[in-house]
Write a protein that holds these residues in place. Structure first.
Motif, PDB file in Angstrom:
ATOM      1  N   THR A  18      -3.536   5.343   1.522  1.00 16.55           N
ATOM      2  CA  THR A  18      -3.133   4.058   2.438  1.00 16.55           C
ATOM      3  C   THR A  18      -4.397   3.837   3.271  1.00 16.55           C
ATOM      4  N   TYR A  33       0.824  -1.318   0.197  1.00 10.18           N
ATOM      5  CA  TYR A  33      -0.053  -0.039  -0.086  1.00 10.18           C
ATOM      6  C   TYR A  33       0.850   1.261   0.012  1.00 10.18           C
ATOM      7  N   SER A  34       1.926   1.314   0.780  1.00  9.53           N
ATOM      8  CA  SER A  34       2.680   2.367   0.902  1.00  9.53           C
ATOM      9  C   SER A  34       3.416   2.629  -0.276  1.00  9.53           C
TER      10      SER A  34
END
Length: 373
Positions: free
Chosen positions: A232, A201-202
């Motif tokens: 995120t 996600y990051s």
């Protein structure tokens, strides 16, 4: 139509694997993201809930994502043997990918603490099984010691390639939904998976190494980190009450739970998982075995999705936090289901004592009578 050949080839530019390296793959990844139709209305919940069913990977668990990467990297480095400690799913994945690669696999499992479905997988794939008189944490300690004296590559989640493979599940969620969910809920044992998801996600969001302990942990690995500009999610990790070091804030020496896949008291990704909690604004919590099993049964009977007990921890926790307001109504939530229900059929059968099997003569009248009464 292009033939799908696994997550490495699908996301190769975003993984630390060179173009010329042959992937040791079994078509893993691209698991279903299933929107729950019946449970929210049944429980009076206003939320958009999806389950990422990792039980449909090739060996029936999310471990295949990390194992394809770990074994591919090991073979590229010239390894002839791999080793892992396991509560079951890692041993199944390690054995399968070692067989695919034509190398040897050694797995250490806790005596009497592994579900039969998982043990059968490790055995049929032909790996060397070493049963120890201890738990997973003892096995992990021994694996690290053995690797200092024998030519074997550790493929537990302390292997950085494991989390690189596991991050692709977050890529798939975003690619399918168009953005990250508001909340992502996972079962937590060794805590590699929640760390892997957050890494994915990051990276899609474009978080820098300076802003993320987890991203910084992998800064020496070279691959494409170009951002898609997505958001995120808040990451929430749920544990079994008898094996909840994160929820209780301290290691657990003798973990016990019916959810064997997360029966871990000394998680290897302790620092990474705490960084995920802090960076995402999330939390850890614990559920009783009764709550976990109830969620497993609810999911199977209401949605037709059969996951193993540990997997149901994520949904059990999400439902509880929706009811108590910790997760707001109206949220978009993804719950990872880490393994297939057929991994542990004995536990499932034990919950079905109220579902009798009726035996009748093989005649139309007898079957009609059983159905109509």
């Amino acid at each position: 139509m292009t033939h799908y050949t696994g997550l490495i080839n699908n996301y190769r530019s975003r993984l630390p694997i060179a173009d010329g390296v042959e992937a040791i793959e079994l078509g893993e990844g691209q698991t279903p993201l299933i929107k729950l139709r019946n449970i929210p209305s049944k429980l009076g919940i206003d939320a958009e809930i999806y389950v990422k069913f990792e039980g449909l990977n090739i060996t029936g668990s999310f471990k295949d994502r990390g194992m394809t990467m770990a074994v591919t990297a090991a073979v590229a480095d010239g390894a002839k043997a791999i080793i892992c400690a396991s509560t079951g799913n890692t041993s199944a994945a390690a054995a399968a990918y070692a067989a695919r690669a034509g190398i040897k696999a050694f797995v250490l499992i806790p005596e009497g603490k592994i579900a039969m479905g998982k043990l059968a997988q490790a055995m049929i794939h032909g790996c060397e099984i070493i049963q120890i008189e201890g738990n997973f944490d003892d096995g992990m300690r021994l694996v690290k010691e053995v690797a200092e004296h024998a030519p074997v590559t550790i493929v537990n989640s302390i292997n950085p390639y494991r989390l690189q493979g596991q991050k692709t599940a977050a890529f798939e969620v975003v690619d399918e939904l168009g953005d990250a969910p508001d909340y992502h809920c996972l079962p937590v044992g060794n805590a590699g998976n929640i760390s892997g998801y957050w890494l994915g996600y990051s990276e899609y969001a474009g978080t820098s190494a300076e802003d993320s302990f987890v991203i910084n942990h992998f800064k020496e690995m070279e691959y494409d980190r170009s951002a898609k500009g997505t958001k995120t999610p808040t990451m929430v990790g749920y544990q079994a009450a008898g094996a909840a070091p994160f929820a209780h804030g301290e290691m657990v020496d003798n973990p016990e739970t019916v959810a064997t896949a997360i029966r871990i008291g000394h998680p290897q990704s302790w620092d990474l998982a705490h960084a995920v909690e802090k960076e995402s604004g999330g939390w850890f919590d614990a559920l009783s075995d009764e709550e976990i099993l109830a969620a497993q049964k609810l999911l199977a009977q209401s949605e037709g999705v059969f996951c193993e007990p540990a997997s149901a921890t994520s949904l059990a926790g999400a439902l509880r936090d929706l009811k108590n307001g910790r997760i707001p109504q109206g949220s978009r939530i993804v719950c990872t289901l880490t393994g297939n229900g057929l991994k542990d059929p004995d536990t499932a059968m034990a919950q079905c004592s109220d579902t009798p099997i009726t035996t009748v003569p093989a005649t139309l009248d007898a079957v009609k009578a059983a159905i109509i009464g």
